[in-house]
Design a protein around this motif. Structure first.
Motif, PDB file in Angstrom:
ATOM      1  N   ALA A 269      45.005  69.763  -0.856  1.00  0.00           N
ATOM      2  CA  ALA A 269      44.827  68.846  -1.989  1.00  0.00           C
ATOM      3  C   ALA A 269      44.433  69.605  -3.242  1.00  0.00           C
ATOM      4  CB  ALA A 269      43.776  67.800  -1.650  1.00  0.00           C
ATOM      5  N   ILE A 270      44.833  69.062  -4.403  1.00  0.00           N
ATOM      6  CA  ILE A 270      44.440  69.612  -5.702  1.00  0.00           C
ATOM      7  C   ILE A 270      43.316  68.762  -6.271  1.00  0.00           C
ATOM      8  CG2 ILE A 270      45.176  70.155  -8.044  1.00  0.00           C
ATOM      9  CD1 ILE A 270      48.037  70.342  -7.005  1.00  0.00           C
ATOM     10  N   THR A 271      42.236  69.392  -6.696  1.00  0.00           N
ATOM     11  CA  THR A 271      41.148  68.692  -7.373  1.00  0.00           C
ATOM     12  C   THR A 271      41.123  69.090  -8.845  1.00  0.00           C
ATOM     13  OG1 THR A 271      39.405  70.356  -7.137  1.00  0.00           O
ATOM     14  CG2 THR A 271      39.842  68.938  -5.220  1.00  0.00           C
ATOM     15  N   ASP A 272      40.357  68.369  -9.647  1.00  0.00           N
ATOM     16  CA  ASP A 272      40.255  68.706 -11.067  1.00  0.00           C
ATOM     17  C   ASP A 272      39.520  70.015 -11.304  1.00  0.00           C
ATOM     18  OD1 ASP A 272      41.664  66.481 -11.711  1.00  0.00           O
ATOM     19  OD2 ASP A 272      40.047  65.461 -12.791  1.00  0.00           O
ATOM     20  N   ASP A 273      38.833  70.528 -10.297  1.00  0.00           N
ATOM     21  CA  ASP A 273      38.143  71.807 -10.436  1.00  0.00           C
ATOM     22  C   ASP A 273      39.029  72.993 -10.077  1.00  0.00           C
ATOM     23  OD1 ASP A 273      35.720  70.674 -11.274  1.00  0.00           O
ATOM     24  OD2 ASP A 273      35.112  70.281  -9.206  1.00  0.00           O
ATOM     25  N   ASP A 274      40.219  72.728  -9.580  1.00  0.00           N
ATOM     26  CA  ASP A 274      41.130  73.806  -9.204  1.00  0.00           C
ATOM     27  C   ASP A 274      41.868  74.360 -10.411  1.00  0.00           C
ATOM     28  OD1 ASP A 274      40.748  73.914  -6.408  1.00  0.00           O
ATOM     29  OD2 ASP A 274      42.065  72.175  -6.119  1.00  0.00           O
TER      30      ASP A 274
ATOM     31  N   PRO B 223      56.509  77.501  -8.156  1.00  0.00           N
ATOM     32  CA  PRO B 223      56.259  76.117  -7.737  1.00  0.00           C
ATOM     33  C   PRO B 223      54.813  75.672  -7.898  1.00  0.00           C
ATOM     34  CG  PRO B 223      56.613  77.536  -5.828  1.00  0.00           C
ATOM     35  CD  PRO B 223      56.995  78.329  -7.035  1.00  0.00           C
ATOM     36  N   LEU B 224      53.846  76.566  -7.688  1.00  0.00           N
ATOM     37  CA  LEU B 224      52.446  76.159  -7.833  1.00  0.00           C
ATOM     38  C   LEU B 224      52.121  75.829  -9.287  1.00  0.00           C
ATOM     39  CD1 LEU B 224      50.565  78.713  -5.541  1.00  0.00           C
ATOM     40  CD2 LEU B 224      51.321  76.396  -4.980  1.00  0.00           C
ATOM     41  N   ASN B 225      52.596  76.663 -10.204  1.00  0.00           N
ATOM     42  CA  ASN B 225      52.333  76.416 -11.627  1.00  0.00           C
ATOM     43  C   ASN B 225      52.948  75.085 -12.057  1.00  0.00           C
ATOM     44  OD1 ASN B 225      52.939  79.463 -11.092  1.00  0.00           O
ATOM     45  ND2 ASN B 225      51.465  79.474 -12.774  1.00  0.00           N
TER      46      ASN B 225
ATOM     47  N   ILE C 273      45.092  77.515 -11.089  1.00  0.00           N
ATOM     48  CA  ILE C 273      46.195  78.136 -10.356  1.00  0.00           C
ATOM     49  C   ILE C 273      45.685  79.214  -9.400  1.00  0.00           C
ATOM     50  CG2 ILE C 273      46.635  79.833 -12.172  1.00  0.00           C
ATOM     51  CD1 ILE C 273      49.230  78.083  -9.899  1.00  0.00           C
ATOM     52  N   VAL C 274      44.569  79.848  -9.716  1.00  0.00           N
ATOM     53  CA  VAL C 274      44.038  80.912  -8.865  1.00  0.00           C
ATOM     54  C   VAL C 274      43.573  80.363  -7.527  1.00  0.00           C
ATOM     55  CG1 VAL C 274      42.245  82.677  -8.640  1.00  0.00           C
ATOM     56  CG2 VAL C 274      43.423  82.374 -10.822  1.00  0.00           C
ATOM     57  N   GLU C 275      42.866  79.226  -7.545  1.00  0.00           N
ATOM     58  CA  GLU C 275      42.426  78.630  -6.282  1.00  0.00           C
ATOM     59  C   GLU C 275      43.622  78.177  -5.452  1.00  0.00           C
ATOM     60  OE1 GLU C 275      39.099  79.028  -8.748  1.00  0.00           O
ATOM     61  OE2 GLU C 275      40.789  77.705  -9.239  1.00  0.00           O
ATOM     62  N   LEU C 276      44.627  77.620  -6.098  1.00  0.00           N
ATOM     63  CA  LEU C 276      45.811  77.171  -5.359  1.00  0.00           C
ATOM     64  C   LEU C 276      46.573  78.362  -4.791  1.00  0.00           C
ATOM     65  CD1 LEU C 276      47.162  74.278  -7.597  1.00  0.00           C
ATOM     66  CD2 LEU C 276      45.451  74.218  -5.775  1.00  0.00           C
ATOM     67  N   PHE C 277      46.647  79.441  -5.564  1.00  0.00           N
ATOM     68  CA  PHE C 277      47.275  80.659  -5.045  1.00  0.00           C
ATOM     69  C   PHE C 277      46.543  81.154  -3.802  1.00  0.00           C
ATOM     70  CE2 PHE C 277      46.910  85.263  -4.759  1.00  0.00           C
ATOM     71  CZ  PHE C 277      48.233  85.628  -4.536  1.00  0.00           C
ATOM     72  N   ASP C 278      45.223  81.229  -3.884  1.00  0.00           N
ATOM     73  CA  ASP C 278      44.449  81.749  -2.752  1.00  0.00           C
ATOM     74  C   ASP C 278      44.654  80.893  -1.504  1.00  0.00           C
ATOM     75  OD1 ASP C 278      43.430  83.848  -4.233  1.00  0.00           O
ATOM     76  OD2 ASP C 278      41.551  82.832  -4.719  1.00  0.00           O
ATOM     77  N   ARG C 279      44.615  79.576  -1.671  1.00  0.00           N
ATOM     78  CA  ARG C 279      44.709  78.693  -0.508  1.00  0.00           C
ATOM     79  C   ARG C 279      46.111  78.695   0.093  1.00  0.00           C
ATOM     80  NH1 ARG C 279      41.434  74.971  -3.606  1.00  0.00           N
ATOM     81  NH2 ARG C 279      43.014  73.313  -3.565  1.00  0.00           N
ATOM     82  N   THR C 280      47.138  78.708  -0.756  1.00  0.00           N
ATOM     83  CA  THR C 280      48.490  78.712  -0.206  1.00  0.00           C
ATOM     84  C   THR C 280      48.877  80.091   0.331  1.00  0.00           C
ATOM     85  OG1 THR C 280      49.405  79.043  -2.436  1.00  0.00           O
ATOM     86  CG2 THR C 280      49.315  76.783  -1.581  1.00  0.00           C
TER      87      THR C 280
ATOM     88  N   GLU D 273      47.863  66.240 -19.562  1.00  0.00           N
ATOM     89  CA  GLU D 273      48.968  67.191 -19.403  1.00  0.00           C
ATOM     90  C   GLU D 273      48.583  68.573 -19.930  1.00  0.00           C
ATOM     91  OE1 GLU D 273      52.835  64.226 -19.696  1.00  0.00           O
ATOM     92  OE2 GLU D 273      51.790  64.810 -21.537  1.00  0.00           O
ATOM     93  N   LEU D 274      47.880  68.618 -21.047  1.00  0.00           N
ATOM     94  CA  LEU D 274      47.482  69.913 -21.608  1.00  0.00           C
ATOM     95  C   LEU D 274      46.370  70.564 -20.788  1.00  0.00           C
ATOM     96  CD1 LEU D 274      47.682  69.123 -25.415  1.00  0.00           C
ATOM     97  CD2 LEU D 274      49.290  70.446 -24.019  1.00  0.00           C
ATOM     98  N   PHE D 275      45.450  69.778 -20.286  1.00  0.00           N
ATOM     99  CA  PHE D 275      44.442  70.295 -19.347  1.00  0.00           C
ATOM    100  C   PHE D 275      45.114  70.955 -18.152  1.00  0.00           C
ATOM    101  CE2 PHE D 275      42.149  68.825 -15.380  1.00  0.00           C
ATOM    102  CZ  PHE D 275      41.236  69.870 -15.326  1.00  0.00           C
ATOM    103  N   ASN D 276      46.141  70.292 -17.615  1.00  0.00           N
ATOM    104  CA  ASN D 276      46.854  70.857 -16.475  1.00  0.00           C
ATOM    105  C   ASN D 276      47.594  72.135 -16.845  1.00  0.00           C
ATOM    106  OD1 ASN D 276      46.030  68.880 -14.665  1.00  0.00           O
ATOM    107  ND2 ASN D 276      47.786  67.557 -15.069  1.00  0.00           N
ATOM    108  N   LEU D 277      48.215  72.161 -18.031  1.00  0.00           N
ATOM    109  CA  LEU D 277      48.917  73.368 -18.470  1.00  0.00           C
ATOM    110  C   LEU D 277      47.956  74.543 -18.587  1.00  0.00           C
ATOM    111  CD1 LEU D 277      51.355  74.918 -19.591  1.00  0.00           C
ATOM    112  CD2 LEU D 277      50.793  73.994 -21.848  1.00  0.00           C
ATOM    113  N   VAL D 278      46.796  74.322 -19.197  1.00  0.00           N
ATOM    114  CA  VAL D 278      45.825  75.399 -19.386  1.00  0.00           C
ATOM    115  C   VAL D 278      45.364  75.950 -18.037  1.00  0.00           C
ATOM    116  CG1 VAL D 278      43.488  75.941 -20.195  1.00  0.00           C
ATOM    117  CG2 VAL D 278      45.061  74.663 -21.667  1.00  0.00           C
ATOM    118  N   ARG D 279      45.014  75.071 -17.097  1.00  0.00           N
ATOM    119  CA  ARG D 279      44.506  75.574 -15.817  1.00  0.00           C
ATOM    120  C   ARG D 279      45.615  76.126 -14.923  1.00  0.00           C
ATOM    121  NH1 ARG D 279      42.982  70.971 -11.684  1.00  0.00           N
ATOM    122  NH2 ARG D 279      44.416  69.279 -12.220  1.00  0.00           N
TER     123      ARG D 279
END
Length: 319
Positions: A153-158, A118-120, A160-167, A218-224
């Motif tokens: 919240a998701i920022t443009d600097d996040d 779900p995070l990805n 998947i690793v930061e979201l994993f850590d926070r969740t 969309e591609l920026f989001n896929l890469v991160r």
């Protein structure tokens, strides 16, 4: 309370650790066997080893539907069962055995993003936030009444690793707090709005293949959403596969053909993207860093000494 725990990988282990630290008794743990799936080798702290460390009986199953599992849950005489990162369906005859039912913990803001990764998926889809939901289990995947929900919240600097850590940091506390609410006698949980529900499948290599008709955002989001240690987003330069380690959406607009290697921008190289790129109104994707299949990592300007040519979704024979 007496709590039977179903859990797998780091999510499951951290959840069970928090339950034990809160003073609950865990008479039985059920977990999955180790997997060869690339996504299930990431963040794979062992639940079976945790059970061994605490001397808790453990059953290892791909699916927990057999009579031995049912008998073990019944014999545990648990008040409730918790489930964290269990990967297969649990039928009513299993999740309803404890007198208070089963609490599932899922890393999404349900009812959206039920299912896998779900995070990805949420990051790829440019959601403004992600989170964790503790809900009572019913016969549908991730569809039961919500006990607690927490978000970040998701920022443009996040990535998947930061979201994993926070969740991940939410899993233990939300489980312990939900158990406290249930133990207090609360039962007035919020039903999920099934009209807002979405369910996602497992991610495979195919989901990481770059399609240059997607927009730069969309591609920026896929890469991160696929940075290390996840399998990276990738494309091809001729017959050479490039894993894209870092990229950004440009501020300027660029026109032409999707996939065209266009111009240098600092240490990055701008690629023309978007299905309607011919109109010249789209921002570009600035690729900053790449990795080859032999593990070599390069800044984009090192890999692309000359502009021109194309990046593609599939290898170009004879290139």
């Amino acid at each position: 309370m007496r709590v039977v725990a179903f859990g797998y990988m780091t999510w499951g282990r951290r959840t069970i650790e928090a339950v034990l630290a809160a003073g609950h008794e865990v008479p039985l743990i059920v977990t999955h066997p180790d997997s060869d799936n690339a996504y299930e080798k990431i963040f794979n702290e062992s639940v079976a080893e945790l059970a061994a460390d605490y001397g808790i009986p453990v059953l290892v199953r791909n699916r927990a539907t057999d009579d031995e599992v049912k008998a073990a849950i019944a014999a545990a005489e648990a008040d409730i069962m918790i489930v964290s990162n269990w990967r297969t369906w649990l039928p009513p005859e299993v999740y309803s055995i404890p007198r208070l039912g089963t609490l599932n913990v899922h890393d999404a803001l349900l009812p959206a993003y039920a299912g896998f990764a779900p995070l990805n998926w949420a990051l790829i889809n440019d959601e403004p936030e992600v989170g964790v939901t503790a809900h009572m289990m019913n016969s549908e995947f991730d569809a039961g009444d919500v006990v607690l929900q927490r978000s970040t919240a998701i920022t443009d600097d996040d990535t998947i690793v930061e979201l994993f850590d926070r969740t991940l940091a939410m899993f233990g506390p939300i489980t312990v707090d939900a158990l406290a609410l249930i133990d207090s006698g609360r039962r007035d949980w919020a039903p999920q709005d099934r009209r807002a529900a979405s369910y996602f499948h497992r991610r495979t290599e195919e989901e990481n293949r770059i399609d240059f008709t997607w927009s730069a955002r969309e591609l920026f989001n896929l890469v991160r959403a696929q940075v290390d240690p996840y399998p990276n987003a990738f494309c091809y330069h001729g017959a050479t596969r490039l894993r894209i380690l870092a990229a950004r959406e440009t501020e300027k607009t660029y026109g032409g053909t999707p996939g065209r290697i266009f111009i240098r921008d600092g240490s990055g190289v701008v690629i023309v993207v978007g299905a309607d790129a011919r109109r010249g109104r789209n921002t570009g994707l600035r690729i900053d860093r790449v990795r080859l299949d032999d593990g070599t990592e390069l800044d984009a300007v090192e890999y692309f000494p000359h502009m021109g040519g194309y990046l593609t979704s599939h290898p170009v024979a004879g290139a």
